[in-house]
Design a protein around this motif. Structure first.
Motif, PDB file in Angstrom:
ATOM      1  N   THR A   1      38.190  32.455  44.900  1.00 28.53           N
ATOM      2  CA  THR A   1      37.552  33.681  44.409  1.00 28.53           C
ATOM      3  C   THR A   1      36.648  33.466  43.202  1.00 28.53           C
ATOM      4  OG1 THR A   1      39.351  34.206  42.879  1.00 28.53           O
ATOM      5  CG2 THR A   1      39.553  35.032  45.150  1.00 28.53           C
ATOM      6  N   GLY A   2      36.834  32.345  42.493  1.00 22.66           N
ATOM      7  CA  GLY A   2      36.081  32.115  41.268  1.00 22.66           C
ATOM      8  C   GLY A   2      36.653  32.865  40.077  1.00 22.66           C
ATOM      9  N   ARG A   3      37.767  33.562  40.280  1.00 24.38           N
ATOM     10  CA  ARG A   3      38.388  34.348  39.207  1.00 24.38           C
ATOM     11  C   ARG A   3      39.517  33.570  38.542  1.00 24.38           C
ATOM     12  NH1 ARG A   3      39.581  38.655  43.268  1.00 24.38           N
ATOM     13  NH2 ARG A   3      41.678  38.175  42.567  1.00 24.38           N
ATOM     14  N   LEU A   4      39.865  34.004  37.342  1.00 25.59           N
ATOM     15  CA  LEU A   4      41.007  33.453  36.627  1.00 25.59           C
ATOM     16  C   LEU A   4      42.279  34.035  37.235  1.00 25.59           C
ATOM     17  CD1 LEU A   4      42.128  31.851  34.163  1.00 25.59           C
ATOM     18  CD2 LEU A   4      42.023  34.011  32.910  1.00 25.59           C
ATOM     19  N   ILE A   5      43.228  33.183  37.579  1.00 29.28           N
ATOM     20  CA  ILE A   5      44.519  33.604  38.122  1.00 29.28           C
ATOM     21  C   ILE A   5      45.591  33.229  37.107  1.00 29.28           C
ATOM     22  CG2 ILE A   5      46.202  33.284  39.983  1.00 29.28           C
ATOM     23  CD1 ILE A   5      43.712  34.495  41.107  1.00 29.28           C
ATOM     24  N   GLU A   6      46.461  34.184  36.774  1.00 28.72           N
ATOM     25  CA  GLU A   6      47.592  33.940  35.881  1.00 28.72           C
ATOM     26  C   GLU A   6      48.859  34.367  36.605  1.00 28.72           C
ATOM     27  OE1 GLU A   6      46.884  34.923  31.559  1.00 28.72           O
ATOM     28  OE2 GLU A   6      45.362  36.189  32.505  1.00 28.72           O
TER      29      GLU A   6
ATOM     30  N   LEU B   1      46.584  35.272  48.312  1.00 30.76           N
ATOM     31  CA  LEU B   1      46.181  35.732  46.986  1.00 30.76           C
ATOM     32  C   LEU B   1      46.928  36.999  46.615  1.00 30.76           C
ATOM     33  CD1 LEU B   1      42.358  35.149  47.433  1.00 30.76           C
ATOM     34  CD2 LEU B   1      43.938  33.752  46.104  1.00 30.76           C
ATOM     35  N   PRO B   2      47.130  37.216  45.315  1.00 31.96           N
ATOM     36  CA  PRO B   2      47.830  38.429  44.872  1.00 31.96           C
ATOM     37  C   PRO B   2      47.009  39.680  45.115  1.00 31.96           C
ATOM     38  CG  PRO B   2      47.165  37.078  42.985  1.00 31.96           C
ATOM     39  CD  PRO B   2      46.759  36.362  44.220  1.00 31.96           C
TER      40      PRO B   2
ATOM     41  N   ILE C   1      53.912  33.777  47.524  1.00 36.98           N
ATOM     42  CA  ILE C   1      53.143  34.915  47.008  1.00 36.98           C
ATOM     43  C   ILE C   1      51.747  34.501  46.546  1.00 36.98           C
ATOM     44  CG2 ILE C   1      55.180  36.245  46.367  1.00 36.98           C
ATOM     45  CD1 ILE C   1      54.582  35.332  43.422  1.00 36.98           C
ATOM     46  N   LEU C   2      51.533  33.192  46.416  1.00 38.96           N
ATOM     47  CA  LEU C   2      50.227  32.678  46.002  1.00 38.96           C
ATOM     48  C   LEU C   2      50.079  31.268  46.556  1.00 38.96           C
ATOM     49  CD1 LEU C   2      47.625  32.816  44.173  1.00 38.96           C
ATOM     50  CD2 LEU C   2      49.010  31.778  42.397  1.00 38.96           C
ATOM     51  N   ASP C   3      48.976  31.026  47.228  1.00 37.98           N
ATOM     52  CA  ASP C   3      48.648  29.683  47.710  1.00 37.98           C
ATOM     53  C   ASP C   3      47.140  29.541  47.591  1.00 37.98           C
ATOM     54  OD1 ASP C   3      48.747  27.155  48.782  1.00 37.98           O
ATOM     55  OD2 ASP C   3      49.101  27.815  50.838  1.00 37.98           O
TER      56      ASP C   3
END
Length: 102
Positions: free
Chosen positions: A75-80, A101-102, A50-52
């Motif tokens: 993406t430069g974004r925060l992933i949690e 990506l989600p 679901i995420l790589d």
């Protein structure tokens, strides 16, 4: 005589200071060396990826949950996430790799 005593005390202090390092396993040393380095984060749900993605630096754990978070290199974004994840430190981006990506 006094010089020998000082030299002996210095040698004992050096050995005492270095002794915790001697007890470190190779895994503990590798974890220390990986601090702050990018990592590949692959997360699964129901056997599906679901995420790589790759982090720009250290992948951190949530202190009050089973989740992790990191800054995405894609993406430069925060992933949690709170999924079942494998974190592979100090790995290169494989040729032809596509992020999930989600």
């Amino acid at each position: 005589m006094r010089k020998i005593f000082k030299a002996s005390m210095f040698a004992a202090a050096v050995l005492l200071a270095a002794s915790p390092l001697a007890g470190c396993s190779d895994a503990r040393i590798a974890k220390f060396q990986a601090l702050g380095t990018p990592a590949r984060v692959t997360c699964y749900s129901g056997g599906r990826v679901i995420l790589d993605d790759f982090s720009t630096g250290k992948v951190l754990s949530e202190s009050e949950s089973d989740g992790i978070y990191f800054n995405s290199r894609t993406t430069g974004r925060l992933i949690e996430t709170s999924a079942d994840c494998v974190i592979d430190h100090m790995t290169a981006v494989p040729a032809g790799w596509t992020p999930v990506l989600p």
